[in-house]
Design an enzyme around this catalytic site. Sequence first.
Site, short mmCIF file in Angstrom:
data_model
loop_
_atom_site.label_atom_id
_atom_site.label_comp_id
_atom_site.label_asym_id
_atom_site.label_seq_id
_atom_site.Cartn_x
_atom_site.Cartn_y
_atom_site.Cartn_z
N TYR A 23 77.18 100.84 52.07
CA TYR A 23 76.69 100.86 53.45
C TYR A 23 75.26 100.32 53.51
O TYR A 23 74.94 99.44 54.32
CB TYR A 23 76.76 102.29 53.98
CG TYR A 23 76.41 102.44 55.44
CD1 TYR A 23 77.33 102.09 56.43
CD2 TYR A 23 75.17 102.95 55.84
CE1 TYR A 23 77.02 102.24 57.78
CE2 TYR A 23 74.86 103.09 57.18
CZ TYR A 23 75.79 102.74 58.14
OH TYR A 23 75.47 102.89 59.47
N SER A 43 70.27 101.15 59.60
CA SER A 43 70.14 102.49 59.05
C SER A 43 68.95 102.52 58.10
O SER A 43 68.56 101.47 57.55
CB SER A 43 71.42 102.84 58.28
OG SER A 43 71.19 103.90 57.38
#
Lengths: 354, 243
Positions: free
Chosen positions: B156, B143
């Site tokens: 995350y 990501s």
Amino acid sequence: MTAVELEFPIPPGLGADRSPEDRGIARDAVRLLVSDGPHDKDRSFHDLPEILEPGDLLVVNESATIPASLAAEASFGRIVVNLSTRYGRDLWLVEPRWGPGAPGPLPLAVGDRLDLAGTGAELVAPFPGVPRLWFLRTDGDLSTTIATFGQPIRYGYLARSYPLDRYQTLFARVPGSAEMPSAGGPFTDRLVRRLQERGVRVVSIVLHTGVSSLEVGDAAPGAVPVYPEPFEVPAATVSAIAETRRSGGRVVAVGTTVVRALESSTESGLLRPTRGFTRLYLHSTQPTRTVDGILTGFHDGRSTHLELLAAVAGSAVVRRSYRHAVGSGYLWHEFGDAQLLWAASSPRGASLSA
Amino acid sequence: MTPPARVAVVTGASRGLGAMIAGFLSSEGFALVLTARGGAALSERLLSLRAPGRPVEGVVGDVSDPAHRREIRQAVDRLGGRVDLLVNNASELGPSPLRPLVEVEVGDLARVYATNVAAPIALVAELGPALRRGHGLIVNITSDAAVGAYARWGPYGASKAALELATRTLAVELREWGVSAVVVDPGDLRTAMHQAAFPGEDISDRPLPEVTLPFWAWLLGQDPSAVNGGRFRAQADRWELPA
């Protein structure tokens, strides 16, 4: 609203509905509008060697046009499938249409089976954001089908169909474009010879163009869904551009594809050899310094191409020169007339007096 | 006699990006081992992909569970014991709504790391011999949060940053086996996970996962050793081979 703020229908009679040969003129005899900061000047493409100067560099696209339009059978009847871009062995981005002048919409759904002149294929998914484009998986390699049954992609504004060679530029070497990289169309052997005698060099890139420029519509800059196209900028072109810049010459892109390829190969202001896919979208709000000028045709009023021209020459010049082109009866589309736009930052200024 | 199908393992394959990748690989002719936590959604996905000559195995479970990873290996063994492609897509976002790092419970942090860092590495280990037999490509989904420091994306983002370094390490260590590893940032997509990161917000402006199809076709068309160690953004302005 687009930054170029150009929105117009192509004036009646100004869409080239036939090739130059059919209009009774040589390819290199189309009109050439030369535009820079303050001026628009009406010339002939034939004058290009005199408009350019010794030491200038032309960068052309060597992509050749493939016969990308296939007659196809869907469950609901006969359609046309225009192949846009090949992504894997058997994965294509395509535009299914009723015909050259009838884009659709067509009643298509994910999983639908199509028959492309004997080769089976399945619709995988629509391209997100562009419902008229679909990913299509073919049951086998399409190369033979394309070579045997393919026709050049044609839109409704053309009066007749032409054989594939009418859609090849002088520079065509690597097959892969769904539509002709048309800015190279007016070049002829004799013109290139005169350019070389003048001291203008010609180097190349490859960018395979898919189906026509997407409409900008109301999408925000950067949010325009552009599909990736394969491109390559070879080392020889990178060094030729560097030499031209060192010696004060100007780099002129022949076509919007060349600007996109060069811009896609530029990292932190540095041009380097590159091979890959690009979905780079050039916009008037992000001026490009990659080239000093662009030779191109006349583009639809609501296309990404106009934004790209504005990124090179500025919105004001594009707006003004398009008004001039409409008033002076220049011809639009792939077989129409040509324009040379100089960037305001061009090192020699714009040599309109030549 | 047709050559044996290439085998791909996709984790988190019942929804969103993982489901899209599974569908694409199926149409590419891969035999598939698909995993997900939700049995019902996975069954549905399996049904839609089951076709003659295209074996699809489903394994329900959590990738952070060693027993689940063993079951994945057993499914791979049933398909011939080699893996050509492993897509570590299953990921844990952390508690939603997202919150500043110092407000995240240590247990939640550990859970995010277990799923996003430890599990992909452990699955590579579990499938090591099979990857070696297939000269496989490992694709770990990352990501932009692994690179940028975005407020509230700490658990995350940090886990994906760790995964990226682990992947580059695997790329170096497994090269001699003929196994390659890359990370792929798919970009913002209209998925359930993205919705969980923005609860209650309208995310309909994000593209559907299908926007990344050309990228997957391009990636699988490359020689795995030529992409080994690379970081790719599926929605980038351009993709090219690492220098």
